[in-house]
Design a protein around this motif. Structure first.
Motif, PDB file in Angstrom:
ATOM      1  N   LEU A 152     -12.639  -0.586   2.862  1.00 54.31           N
ATOM      2  CA  LEU A 152     -12.783   0.075   1.556  1.00 54.31           C
ATOM      3  C   LEU A 152     -14.066  -0.387   0.865  1.00 54.31           C
ATOM      4  O   LEU A 152     -14.772   0.414   0.234  1.00 54.31           O
ATOM      5  CB  LEU A 152     -11.559  -0.211   0.680  1.00 54.31           C
ATOM      6  CG  LEU A 152     -10.227   0.340   1.235  1.00 54.31           C
ATOM      7  CD1 LEU A 152      -9.053  -0.117   0.367  1.00 54.31           C
ATOM      8  CD2 LEU A 152     -10.249   1.859   1.345  1.00 54.31           C
TER       9      LEU A 152
ATOM     10  N   THR B 112      -2.821  -2.312   1.749  1.00 50.55           N
ATOM     11  CA  THR B 112      -4.041  -2.276   2.559  1.00 50.55           C
ATOM     12  C   THR B 112      -4.027  -3.510   3.455  1.00 50.55           C
ATOM     13  O   THR B 112      -3.264  -4.459   3.212  1.00 50.55           O
ATOM     14  CB  THR B 112      -5.315  -2.241   1.680  1.00 50.55           C
ATOM     15  OG1 THR B 112      -6.462  -2.039   2.521  1.00 50.55           O
ATOM     16  CG2 THR B 112      -5.531  -3.537   0.899  1.00 50.55           C
TER      17      THR B 112
ATOM     18  N   ILE C 193      -0.596   2.199   4.692  1.00 47.93           N
ATOM     19  CA  ILE C 193      -1.527   1.078   4.620  1.00 47.93           C
ATOM     20  C   ILE C 193      -2.909   1.708   4.706  1.00 47.93           C
ATOM     21  O   ILE C 193      -3.249   2.365   5.701  1.00 47.93           O
ATOM     22  CB  ILE C 193      -1.311   0.054   5.752  1.00 47.93           C
ATOM     23  CG1 ILE C 193       0.110  -0.524   5.683  1.00 47.93           C
ATOM     24  CG2 ILE C 193      -2.343  -1.070   5.648  1.00 47.93           C
ATOM     25  CD1 ILE C 193       0.430  -1.597   6.725  1.00 47.93           C
ATOM     26  N   ILE C 194      -3.653   1.551   3.617  1.00 44.57           N
ATOM     27  CA  ILE C 194      -4.932   2.264   3.519  1.00 44.57           C
ATOM     28  C   ILE C 194      -6.059   1.337   3.955  1.00 44.57           C
ATOM     29  O   ILE C 194      -6.451   0.412   3.234  1.00 44.57           O
ATOM     30  CB  ILE C 194      -5.186   2.741   2.073  1.00 44.57           C
ATOM     31  CG1 ILE C 194      -3.981   3.546   1.553  1.00 44.57           C
ATOM     32  CG2 ILE C 194      -6.456   3.592   2.016  1.00 44.57           C
ATOM     33  CD1 ILE C 194      -4.026   3.837   0.069  1.00 44.57           C
ATOM     34  N   ASN C 195      -6.559   1.594   5.152  1.00 50.50           N
ATOM     35  CA  ASN C 195      -7.704   0.866   5.691  1.00 50.50           C
ATOM     36  C   ASN C 195      -7.557  -0.644   5.448  1.00 50.50           C
ATOM     37  O   ASN C 195      -6.456  -1.171   5.483  1.00 50.50           O
ATOM     38  CB  ASN C 195      -8.997   1.442   5.074  1.00 50.50           C
ATOM     39  CG  ASN C 195     -10.179   1.321   6.025  1.00 50.50           C
ATOM     40  OD1 ASN C 195     -10.439   0.263   6.591  1.00 50.50           O
ATOM     41  ND2 ASN C 195     -10.902   2.407   6.218  1.00 50.50           N
ATOM     42  N   SER C 196      -8.662  -1.319   5.199  1.00 52.57           N
ATOM     43  CA  SER C 196      -8.611  -2.753   4.910  1.00 52.57           C
ATOM     44  C   SER C 196      -9.528  -3.004   3.724  1.00 52.57           C
ATOM     45  O   SER C 196     -10.305  -2.125   3.329  1.00 52.57           O
ATOM     46  CB  SER C 196      -9.120  -3.556   6.108  1.00 52.57           C
ATOM     47  OG  SER C 196     -10.501  -3.289   6.292  1.00 52.57           O
ATOM     48  N   GLU C 197      -9.467  -4.224   3.196  1.00 55.92           N
ATOM     49  CA  GLU C 197     -10.360  -4.523   2.072  1.00 55.92           C
ATOM     50  C   GLU C 197     -11.812  -4.400   2.506  1.00 55.92           C
ATOM     51  O   GLU C 197     -12.661  -3.940   1.740  1.00 55.92           O
ATOM     52  CB  GLU C 197     -10.018  -5.894   1.469  1.00 55.92           C
ATOM     53  CG  GLU C 197     -10.816  -7.092   1.921  1.00 55.92           C
ATOM     54  CD  GLU C 197     -10.510  -7.537   3.360  1.00 55.92           C
ATOM     55  OE1 GLU C 197      -9.908  -6.783   4.132  1.00 55.92           O
ATOM     56  OE2 GLU C 197     -10.915  -8.661   3.715  1.00 55.92           O
TER      57      GLU C 197
ATOM     58  N   PHE D  81      -1.985  -2.917  -5.502  1.00 57.19           N
ATOM     59  CA  PHE D  81      -1.218  -2.523  -4.312  1.00 57.19           C
ATOM     60  C   PHE D  81       0.201  -3.114  -4.408  1.00 57.19           C
ATOM     61  O   PHE D  81       0.403  -4.162  -5.028  1.00 57.19           O
ATOM     62  CB  PHE D  81      -1.881  -3.072  -3.041  1.00 57.19           C
ATOM     63  CG  PHE D  81      -3.165  -2.367  -2.676  1.00 57.19           C
ATOM     64  CD1 PHE D  81      -3.143  -1.105  -2.096  1.00 57.19           C
ATOM     65  CD2 PHE D  81      -4.399  -2.967  -2.905  1.00 57.19           C
ATOM     66  CE1 PHE D  81      -4.322  -0.453  -1.750  1.00 57.19           C
ATOM     67  CE2 PHE D  81      -5.579  -2.325  -2.570  1.00 57.19           C
ATOM     68  CZ  PHE D  81      -5.542  -1.067  -1.992  1.00 57.19           C
TER      69      PHE D  81
END
Ligand code: 3PY
Ligand code: MG
Length: 323
Positions: free
Chosen positions: A305, A84, A298-302, A102
């Protein structure tokens, strides 16, 4: 120890003391088995004083902790890898997210107010975790690329590339002579000079290079870019936000024009033997892309989320109390 890990160790001049670590997964992803033993961390024998090449250091520690190089993980991990973005310029947040499972985090200095001093502290926060630190650099400049590498990024993610010339610049800025023109110095990447003497034998290895495909020009030039990338680029990465913007269909993530372009890039990179990752807005989108055979998400950002989690939870509570 597998052949792969043995090879990596030999190249890095590392002598391993392997504990009886369990076969394991890192961040939920299976890893080559020997690298997994000891959880990717092994004890490196203290480099001899001569290795410091006159930059000092070399005697104070009992042993240094090193990891299986991210570059090899990017290239050789049999399963797709998951990360992420980190947008908060603080090491505690980086460290906290780094402990959540992650495979890697991407510190995003393209779109956030953070400079090298802060990014270095964030990488230091991450060094307590079993999670790699990739840095998205703010542009294709010597300062950004060599700077991120000197502070110890495990990989760099380079946005907005358009042409073969861009690839050549990235190559020059990230590799030591004679391959490139990166300057040698006692930064964090060589433990402040401690391991600088090793550079001659291990230069240009270990650090991952990931290149973003997110402009129409890059799509048009894809065959030349793949040729220029040669053995130097470890992974490509699609940015659907910028790509859709450049195509004039911003954020229309189901638009067949965008999907067809993405899948064309998937085919071309695969045919060239290159791995390809993509940004996913949420966990469902990540599963969808992984199902289509992508090698990395890469899933979005902290922050993204966190925002989704708070909004969803709050709307449940509001619904319940009728407010
Ligand atoms: C984009 O979607 O443009 C990105 O760069 C995602 O990281
Ligand atoms: Mg982008």
């Amino acid at each position: 120890m597998t052949e792969l890990a043995g090879e990596v160790a030999k190249r890095a001049g590392i002598e391993f003391v392997v504990g009886a670590g369990p076969e394991s997964t890192v961040g939920g992803t299976s890893v080559p088995s020997s690298a997994a033993s000891g959880n990717f961390y092994e004890t490196q024998k203290q480099p001899a004083a001569a290795d410091s090449g006159g930059y000092g250091g070399g005697s104070a520690h009992g042993g240094l902790t090193v990891r299986y190089p991210f570059r090899d993980f990017l290239r050789n991990n049999p399963a797709p890898i998951v990360g992420t973005f980190i947008g908060t310029p603080h090491p505690v947040i980086t460290e906290f997210i780094g402990h959540l499972g992650f495979d890697f985090l991407t510190i995003d200095s393209e779109h956030n107010a953070m400079h090298l001093e802060t990014v270095q502290r964030m990488l230091q926060g991450l060094s307590a975790c079993n999670t790699y630190g990739m840095v998205r650099v703010p542009g294709i400049t010597y300062e950004a690329i060599a700077g991120a590498l000197d502070i110890g990024a495990d990989a760099i993610l380079v946005p907005q590339i358009r042409t073969v010339d861009d690839i050549m610049k990235i190559k020059a800025f990230s590799q030591y002579p004679p391959k490139g023109r990166r300057g040698v110095g006692p930064g964090r990447s060589v433990i402040y000079g401690n391991t600088i003497g090793k550079l001659a034998e291990q230069s240009n290895t270990g650090v991952g290079i990931v290149i973003q495909l997110e402009t129409v020009q890059a799509v048009q030039n894809i065959d030349d870019i793949l040729r220029a990338a040669d053995d130097f680029v470890d992974m490509f990465f699609i940015g659907p936000g910028d790509l859709s913007m450049d195509m004039g269909i911003f954020a229309q993530f189901s638009n067949p024009k965008l999907i067809d372009t993405i899948m064309m890039l998937r085919e071309r990179t695969k045919a060239a033997g290159k791995k390809l990752g993509i940004f996913a807005g949420d966990f469902d989108a990540a599963c969808k892309w992984l199902d289509k055979g992508f090698d990395m998400v890469i899933i979005n950002s902290e922050l993204g989320l966190l925002g989704m989690s708070i909004s969803n939870g709050l709307s449940k509570v509001r619904k319940m109390i009728g407010g």
